[in-house]
Design an enzyme around this catalytic site. Structure first.
Site, PDB file in Angstrom:
ATOM      1  CB  CYS A   1      -5.932  43.696   9.979  1.00 17.56           C
ATOM      2  SG  CYS A   1      -6.061  45.482  10.075  1.00 17.56           S
TER       3      CYS A   1
ATOM      4  CD  GLU B   1       1.292  47.834   4.365  1.00 20.06           C
ATOM      5  OE1 GLU B   1       2.506  47.667   4.203  1.00 20.06           O
ATOM      6  OE2 GLU B   1       0.822  48.636   5.165  1.00 20.06           O
TER       7      GLU B   1
ATOM      8  CG  ASN C   1       2.274  50.574  16.852  1.00 16.99           C
ATOM      9  OD1 ASN C   1       3.012  50.058  17.684  1.00 16.99           O
ATOM     10  ND2 ASN C   1       1.058  50.122  16.610  1.00 16.99           N
TER      11      ASN C   1
ATOM     12  CB  CYS D   1      -7.173  57.415   5.309  1.00 18.68           C
ATOM     13  SG  CYS D   1      -8.625  57.791   6.331  1.00 18.68           S
TER      14      CYS D   1
ATOM     15  CB  CYS E   1      -3.161  57.402  11.366  1.00 22.48           C
ATOM     16  SG  CYS E   1      -3.493  56.115  10.151  1.00 22.48           S
TER      17      CYS E   1
ATOM     18  CD  GLU F   1     -13.885  55.825   8.812  1.00 26.55           C
ATOM     19  OE1 GLU F   1     -13.123  55.890   9.781  1.00 26.55           O
ATOM     20  OE2 GLU F   1     -14.904  55.092   8.809  1.00 26.55           O
TER      21      GLU F   1
ATOM     22  CB  CYS G   1      -2.448  49.872  15.061  1.00 22.76           C
ATOM     23  SG  CYS G   1      -3.456  48.557  15.621  1.00 22.76           S
TER      24      CYS G   1
ATOM     25  CB  CYS H   1      -5.961  60.297  12.605  1.00 22.54           C
ATOM     26  SG  CYS H   1      -7.720  60.005  12.410  1.00 22.54           S
TER      27      CYS H   1
ATOM     28  CB  SER I   1     -12.075  50.033  13.299  1.00 28.51           C
ATOM     29  OG  SER I   1     -11.490  51.116  13.985  1.00 28.51           O
TER      30      SER I   1
HETATM   31  N1  SAH Z   1     -10.052  54.350   9.764  1.00 31.91           N
HETATM   32  C1  SAH Z   1     -10.531  53.476  10.769  1.00 31.91           C
HETATM   33  C2  SAH Z   1      -9.923  52.097  10.690  1.00 31.91           C
HETATM   34  C3  SAH Z   1      -8.468  52.008  10.375  1.00 31.91           C
HETATM   35  S1  SAH Z   1      -7.346  52.579  11.613  1.00 31.91           S
HETATM   36  C4  SAH Z   1     -10.347  54.073  12.138  1.00 31.91           C
HETATM   37  O1  SAH Z   1      -9.662  55.083  12.259  1.00 31.91           O
HETATM   38  O2  SAH Z   1     -10.918  53.528  13.077  1.00 31.91           O
HETATM   39  C5  SAH Z   1      -7.384  51.249  12.793  1.00 31.91           C
HETATM   40  C6  SAH Z   1      -6.993  51.654  14.201  1.00 31.91           C
HETATM   41  O3  SAH Z   1      -5.578  51.902  14.297  1.00 31.91           O
HETATM   42  C7  SAH Z   1      -7.671  52.910  14.657  1.00 31.91           C
HETATM   43  O4  SAH Z   1      -8.142  52.827  15.972  1.00 31.91           O
HETATM   44  C8  SAH Z   1      -6.558  53.892  14.566  1.00 31.91           C
HETATM   45  O5  SAH Z   1      -6.804  54.997  15.339  1.00 31.91           O
HETATM   46  C9  SAH Z   1      -5.382  53.094  15.027  1.00 31.91           C
HETATM   47  N2  SAH Z   1      -4.108  53.708  14.697  1.00 31.91           N
HETATM   48  C10 SAH Z   1      -3.825  54.471  13.626  1.00 31.91           C
HETATM   49  N3  SAH Z   1      -2.534  54.863  13.657  1.00 31.91           N
HETATM   50  C11 SAH Z   1      -1.996  54.321  14.763  1.00 31.91           C
HETATM   51  C12 SAH Z   1      -0.678  54.348  15.336  1.00 31.91           C
HETATM   52  N4  SAH Z   1       0.320  55.004  14.727  1.00 31.91           N
HETATM   53  N5  SAH Z   1      -0.468  53.672  16.472  1.00 31.91           N
HETATM   54  C13 SAH Z   1      -1.471  52.987  17.052  1.00 31.91           C
HETATM   55  N6  SAH Z   1      -2.716  52.929  16.567  1.00 31.91           N
HETATM   56  C14 SAH Z   1      -2.987  53.592  15.430  1.00 31.91           C
HETATM   57 FE1  SF4 Z   2      -7.847  57.253   8.441  1.00 33.19          FE
HETATM   58 FE2  SF4 Z   2      -8.275  55.630  10.517  1.00 33.19          FE
HETATM   59 FE3  SF4 Z   2      -5.794  56.507   9.940  1.00 33.19          FE
HETATM   60 FE4  SF4 Z   2      -7.620  58.191  10.922  1.00 33.19          FE
HETATM   61  S1  SF4 Z   2      -6.758  56.394  11.959  1.00 33.19           S
HETATM   62  S2  SF4 Z   2      -6.232  58.589   9.187  1.00 33.19           S
HETATM   63  S3  SF4 Z   2      -9.485  57.456   9.950  1.00 33.19           S
HETATM   64  S4  SF4 Z   2      -7.054  55.184   8.671  1.00 33.19           S
END
Ligand code: SAH
Ligand code: SF4
Length: 388
Positions: A106, A93, A301, A113, A120, A171, A344, A117, A202
């Site tokens: 974005c 996306e 989120n 990924c 996410c 990532e 996000c 995390c 990021s």
């Molecule tokens: N992989 C990279 C960039 C993509 S994620 C990273 O982790 O930084 C972009 C941002 O969205 C990151 O700060 C991530 O932690 C945040 N993010 C991921 N899932 C989220 C969620 N469910 N709610 C809010 N922020 C989230």
């Molecule tokens: Fe990957 Fe970033 Fe999501 Fe973590 S927050 S799983 S590094 S996309």
């Protein structure tokens, strides 16, 4: 016959080499770049200041492979999201976020990924594959020239997109060369001409690659911190087990020698009862004393099956106030594009779940919750960043 070269895969140096191979002078490479990235032209025949013979050679040997958008939705707040088919059942996306004084795109760097995390939805899908440079810069190319078709988008000048954040799926530092190649084009005056301050990468904290990026192409850096001690961060951002907080903070300070801004942005996703207590806020202040930074609090989120909840509004405000009162610039991110799942961490796309990641995740979640509880009653809690 050789497959045709996708010109979106070439940055300025590679374009010069490609043209040299065809016996063309370096300025031809600049002309080609400008046609593609400044004018959005994809037909070689239309590139009127290139010699006819060169255009004919290009038709034979080159192509521009555009992203294939399989869905294009606009939220009530103007946020626009494209779902891009990247083959074999994978999709990524791209999200455009209009604001009064800027237009931010974005951009995704991987399908899925591997970091996984806990909060996410991209991580929940597992990793499918890296995007190529062409697929990364193609997102900017597609969005910029589609958005330009609507003249109301042009009020800020010639360009619609003024800022890029590498914060979509994936990532970026685990797909280093294609990401850096694409960002080179974002900065190139013969392409998008964005300043290094307006391109933000990021990362969840791939320490060696942060160091490398500082030397190769220092753009603005955002680091996804999300936890203030290793016990909790190990669970929320599993990459922390490899690169713990102390190393991450050292890499941030190293990066600041080269960075276009004099601070790192720490992103911190606010998870109800997990990382949002007053003690965490005080720990965050200690971290901010080590690395010059701004803090961006992101209300979590939710997505189906995450088992996590967004911190309450008052909790976020109290947390923010503790950090602000210590003199650290702290913002709470507005949630945009909620009604089209473009916020996000909701960039789930339609990536196939190729791994057993969902099951592993369910178990890890149980561990995370236990870890968080243990943390609260642990006497070491509050000393954090163990010696960092
Ligand atoms: N992989 C990279 C960039 C993509 S994620 C990273 O982790 O930084 C972009 C941002 O969205 C990151 O700060 C991530 O932690 C945040 N993010 C991921 N899932 C989220 C969620 N469910 N709610 C809010 N922020 C989230
Ligand atoms: Fe990957 Fe970033 Fe999501 Fe973590 S927050 S799983 S590094 S996309």
């Amino acid at each position: 016959m050789n497959p045709k070269q996708n010109l979106l895969d070439l940055d300025a140096a590679a374009m010069a080499a490609f043209c040299a191979d065809m016996g063309e002078k370096p300025f031809r490479a600049r002309q080609l770049l400008r046609w593609i990235h400044v004018n959005g032209e994809k037909s070689f025949e239309a590139m009127s200041d290139l010699a006819k013979t060169f255009r004919a050679k290009l038709v034979e040997s080159a192509q521009i492979i555009e992203p294939v958008a399989i869905k294009d939705s606009t939220a009530s707040d103007g946020t626009r999201k494209w779902l891009i088919d990247v083959g074999q059942g994978n999709a990524v996306e791209t999200v455009y976020i209009p604001e009064d004084d800027r237009g931010t795109l974005c951009v995704s760097s991987q399908a899925g990924c591997a970091v996984n995390c806990k909060f996410c939805s991209t991580g929940a899908q597992g990793f499918s594959r890296n995007l190529s440079q062409g697929e990364i810069i193609g997102q900017l190319w597609m969005a910029e020239f589609l958005l330009r078709q609507n003249p109301t988008n042009l009020s800020r000048g010639d360009r619609v997109i003024t800022n890029v954040v590498m914060m979509g799926m994936g990532e970026p530092l685990l797909n280093y060369e294609p990401v850096v190649g694409a960002m080179r084009l974002m900065l190139d005056d013969n392409a998008y001409g964005l300043s290094r301050r307006r391109v933000t990468l990021s990362t969840s904290g791939v320490v060696p690659m942060i160091e490398r990026l500082g030397r190769d192409l220092p753009v603005a850096l955002a680091v996804s911190l999300h936890a203030t001690n290793d016990t909790l961060r190990d669970e929320l951002v599993p990459l922390n087990r490899k690169y713990p907080i102390k190393q991450l903070l050292a890499a941030c300070n190293d990066y600041l020698q080269f960075a276009p801004r004099d601070f790192i942005t720490f992103e911190y996703c606010m998870l109800d009862g997990v990382n949002d207590l007053d003690t965490h806020a005080h720990e965050l202040v200690k971290i901010a004393r080590i690395v010059p930074c701004k803090i961006n609090l992101i209300p979590f989120n939710p997505f189906p099956g995450s088992g996590l909840a967004r911190s309450k509004r008052e909790r976020i405000q109290t947390f923010a106030k503790i950090v602000q009162d210590a003199g650290i610039i702290t913002t709470v991110r507005k949630t945009r594009g909620d009604d089209i799942d473009a916020a996000c961490g909701q960039l789930a796309g339609e990536v196939q779940d190729r791994t057993r990641v969902q099951e592993r995740r369910a178990q890890a979640l149980v561990n995370a919750k236990q870890g968080a509880t243990a943390e609260r009653s642990d006497p070491r809690f509050g000393t954090i960043v163990s010696g960092a």
